[in-house]
Design a protein around this motif. Sequence first.
Motif, mmCIF file in Angstrom:
data_model
loop_
_atom_site.group_PDB
_atom_site.id
_atom_site.type_symbol
_atom_site.label_atom_id
_atom_site.label_comp_id
_atom_site.label_asym_id
_atom_site.label_seq_id
_atom_site.Cartn_x
_atom_site.Cartn_y
_atom_site.Cartn_z
ATOM 1 N N SER A 153 104.764 10.512 59.997
ATOM 2 C CA SER A 153 104.870 10.908 58.586
ATOM 3 C C SER A 153 104.000 10.027 57.684
ATOM 4 O O SER A 153 103.510 10.487 56.650
ATOM 5 N N GLU A 154 103.791 8.768 58.070
ATOM 6 C CA GLU A 154 102.937 7.862 57.291
ATOM 7 C C GLU A 154 101.476 8.291 57.391
ATOM 8 O O GLU A 154 100.753 8.315 56.390
ATOM 9 N N ALA A 155 101.051 8.639 58.601
ATOM 10 C CA ALA A 155 99.657 9.039 58.813
ATOM 11 C C ALA A 155 99.337 10.350 58.090
ATOM 12 O O ALA A 155 98.237 10.527 57.572
ATOM 13 N N LEU A 156 100.321 11.251 58.054
ATOM 14 C CA LEU A 156 100.123 12.519 57.335
ATOM 15 C C LEU A 156 99.905 12.285 55.838
ATOM 16 O O LEU A 156 99.207 13.059 55.180
ATOM 17 N N ALA A 157 100.509 11.241 55.311
ATOM 18 C CA ALA A 157 100.457 10.987 53.865
ATOM 19 C C ALA A 157 99.217 10.204 53.428
ATOM 20 O O ALA A 157 98.997 10.003 52.235
ATOM 21 N N ILE A 158 98.401 9.771 54.391
ATOM 22 C CA ILE A 158 97.226 8.966 54.046
ATOM 23 C C ILE A 158 96.211 9.799 53.257
ATOM 24 O O ILE A 158 95.866 10.918 53.631
ATOM 25 N N THR A 159 95.737 9.220 52.149
ATOM 26 C CA THR A 159 94.715 9.851 51.307
ATOM 27 C C THR A 159 93.445 8.985 51.344
ATOM 28 O O THR A 159 93.508 7.809 51.724
ATOM 29 N N PRO A 160 92.305 9.530 50.922
ATOM 30 C CA PRO A 160 91.076 8.702 50.862
ATOM 31 C C PRO A 160 91.265 7.446 50.013
ATOM 32 O O PRO A 160 90.697 6.397 50.317
ATOM 33 N N GLY A 161 92.079 7.561 48.961
ATOM 34 C CA GLY A 161 92.299 6.426 48.071
ATOM 35 C C GLY A 161 93.067 5.274 48.704
ATOM 36 O O GLY A 161 93.088 4.160 48.164
ATOM 37 N N ASP A 162 93.682 5.519 49.849
ATOM 38 C CA ASP A 162 94.440 4.460 50.529
ATOM 39 C C ASP A 162 93.531 3.504 51.298
ATOM 40 O O ASP A 162 93.953 2.415 51.686
ATOM 41 N N PHE A 163 92.291 3.921 51.531
ATOM 42 C CA PHE A 163 91.340 3.064 52.240
ATOM 43 C C PHE A 163 90.618 2.123 51.281
ATOM 44 O O PHE A 163 90.207 2.517 50.192
ATOM 45 N N GLN A 168 88.161 -3.720 54.449
ATOM 46 C CA GLN A 168 88.636 -3.255 55.763
ATOM 47 C C GLN A 168 90.165 -3.223 55.833
ATOM 48 O O GLN A 168 90.792 -3.748 56.754
ATOM 49 N N THR A 169 90.776 -2.610 54.809
ATOM 50 C CA THR A 169 92.235 -2.489 54.781
ATOM 51 C C THR A 169 92.656 -1.050 54.519
ATOM 52 O O THR A 169 91.893 -0.247 53.980
ATOM 53 N N LEU A 170 93.885 -0.743 54.914
ATOM 54 C CA LEU A 170 94.492 0.568 54.675
ATOM 55 C C LEU A 170 95.882 0.343 54.096
ATOM 56 O O LEU A 170 96.691 -0.384 54.678
ATOM 57 N N SER A 171 96.162 0.936 52.946
ATOM 58 C CA SER A 171 97.464 0.787 52.304
ATOM 59 C C SER A 171 98.403 1.908 52.749
ATOM 60 O O SER A 171 98.060 3.089 52.661
ATOM 61 N N ILE A 172 99.571 1.519 53.228
ATOM 62 C CA ILE A 172 100.602 2.479 53.646
ATOM 63 C C ILE A 172 101.769 2.329 52.682
ATOM 64 O O ILE A 172 102.457 1.313 52.680
ATOM 65 N N SER A 173 101.972 3.333 51.841
ATOM 66 C CA SER A 173 102.973 3.194 50.777
ATOM 67 C C SER A 173 103.836 4.436 50.593
ATOM 68 O O SER A 173 104.657 4.499 49.683
ATOM 69 N N LYS A 174 103.660 5.440 51.476
ATOM 70 C CA LYS A 174 104.374 6.705 51.308
ATOM 71 C C LYS A 174 104.400 7.456 52.631
ATOM 72 O O LYS A 174 103.706 7.085 53.582
ATOM 73 N N GLY A 183 105.069 17.427 50.388
ATOM 74 C CA GLY A 183 105.044 16.478 49.278
ATOM 75 C C GLY A 183 105.279 15.053 49.766
ATOM 76 O O GLY A 183 105.752 14.815 50.876
ATOM 77 N N PHE A 184 104.931 14.106 48.887
ATOM 78 C CA PHE A 184 105.072 12.700 49.231
ATOM 79 C C PHE A 184 106.527 12.245 49.127
ATOM 80 O O PHE A 184 107.267 12.683 48.245
ATOM 81 N N LEU A 185 106.920 11.347 50.013
ATOM 82 C CA LEU A 185 108.241 10.722 49.997
ATOM 83 C C LEU A 185 108.061 9.215 50.152
ATOM 84 O O LEU A 185 107.005 8.750 50.583
ATOM 85 N N PRO A 186 109.105 8.428 49.821
ATOM 86 C CA PRO A 186 109.015 6.975 50.037
ATOM 87 C C PRO A 186 108.932 6.659 51.523
ATOM 88 O O PRO A 186 109.231 7.502 52.378
ATOM 89 N N THR A 187 108.557 5.449 51.847
ATOM 90 C CA THR A 187 108.502 5.017 53.238
ATOM 91 C C THR A 187 109.916 4.818 53.779
ATOM 92 O O THR A 187 110.892 4.839 53.032
ATOM 93 N N LYS A 188 110.018 4.609 55.087
ATOM 94 C CA LYS A 188 111.313 4.487 55.754
ATOM 95 C C LYS A 188 112.148 3.356 55.169
ATOM 96 O O LYS A 188 113.358 3.484 54.986
ATOM 97 N N ARG A 273 102.761 -5.277 60.975
ATOM 98 C CA ARG A 273 101.774 -4.193 61.091
ATOM 99 C C ARG A 273 102.451 -2.837 61.297
ATOM 100 O O ARG A 273 102.003 -1.810 60.774
ATOM 101 N N LEU A 274 103.555 -2.821 62.060
ATOM 102 C CA LEU A 274 104.281 -1.576 62.317
ATOM 103 C C LEU A 274 105.194 -1.179 61.159
ATOM 104 O O LEU A 274 105.665 -0.046 61.099
ATOM 105 N N GLY A 275 105.472 -2.127 60.262
ATOM 106 C CA GLY A 275 106.369 -1.834 59.149
ATOM 107 C C GLY A 275 107.829 -1.902 59.534
ATOM 108 O O GLY A 275 108.675 -1.219 58.948
ATOM 109 N N HIS A 276 108.147 -2.713 60.549
ATOM 110 C CA HIS A 276 109.547 -2.891 60.950
ATOM 111 C C HIS A 276 110.293 -3.731 59.909
ATOM 112 O O HIS A 276 109.712 -4.630 59.298
ATOM 113 N N ALA A 277 111.567 -3.411 59.746
ATOM 114 C CA ALA A 277 112.382 -4.131 58.756
ATOM 115 C C ALA A 277 112.569 -5.596 59.146
ATOM 116 O O ALA A 277 112.718 -6.464 58.292
#
Length: 308
Positions: A153-163, A168-174, A183-188, A273-277
Amino acid sequence: MLSNMNKTSLFCDYYKQWVDVYKKGAIRDATMSKYLMTQKWVEKLAPELKISELTRTAYQQLLNDYAKEHERQTTLDFHHQLKGSILDAVDEGLIERDPTRKAIIKGKTPRAKKIKYLNQFELHTLIAHLDIKEKPNWDWFILLVAKTGMRFSEALAITPGDFDFARQTLSISKTWDYKGEGGFLPTKNESSVRKIQIDWQIVVKFSELVKELPENKPIFVGKNKIYNSTVNDVLTRHCKACGISEISIHGLRHTHASLLLFAGVSIASVARRLGHASMTTTQKTYLHIIQELENKDVDLVMRTLSGL
């Protein structure tokens, strides 16, 4: 106080109304579905149980009946979802004492679960087999997940603006609501909001791919509804064609984490990196890999000491 509820009301009716009042619209759809499933089990296991009859013994029997068909962790989740409603019933005077106190959690012996992942050679073979076209397709998606370890679900939400190609970074926020209406939802969880480093190959390839794409629209979402199975089918076909182990998209996430751990990256860094709690989640998920690494460490320690 919940409307029309008294001590003689059925507990399953109380719980249903409690979920509707306190949880509906306040939690993620995936979490809501778990509460609704708990509701169905209460209706199945204790359809005639009244609120006034909810003693410690009656509650323990409900848990025991549920545990006959579920593993201990699932029974614990069931207990937690019921407990919230029951404590509110105590506060409202519908139940005199907390029947969940000192509850014993039982359950079926969990089946051995070994995560599926590719080794480094297999992943290299898979990536080389991908058909990377000029426009986004699921092969691009598979490449991105393999290189970042993102959730589906995170990869599906990636937009060009996240790069941020310069850094050399990628923002994962949705995430993307592929199970619902889109539609966009919050992260886990809060820890899932993160910024990760991407390698130069991803920078070169994706900077070219997204050049003409809208800045804030998902790269991989089109007009048609997306199903997890669709992408898994594409990945399976590649695996078969390459003669490597067949895994799912989630298996690519495991592959990403496993390769980092085997390369010597710390558990703390992999968890971030995985976004684990917490690191505990990472340790539980990759326990067998960590144990393999510890065995290698023991050999290294012995060789080092023997050379003194």
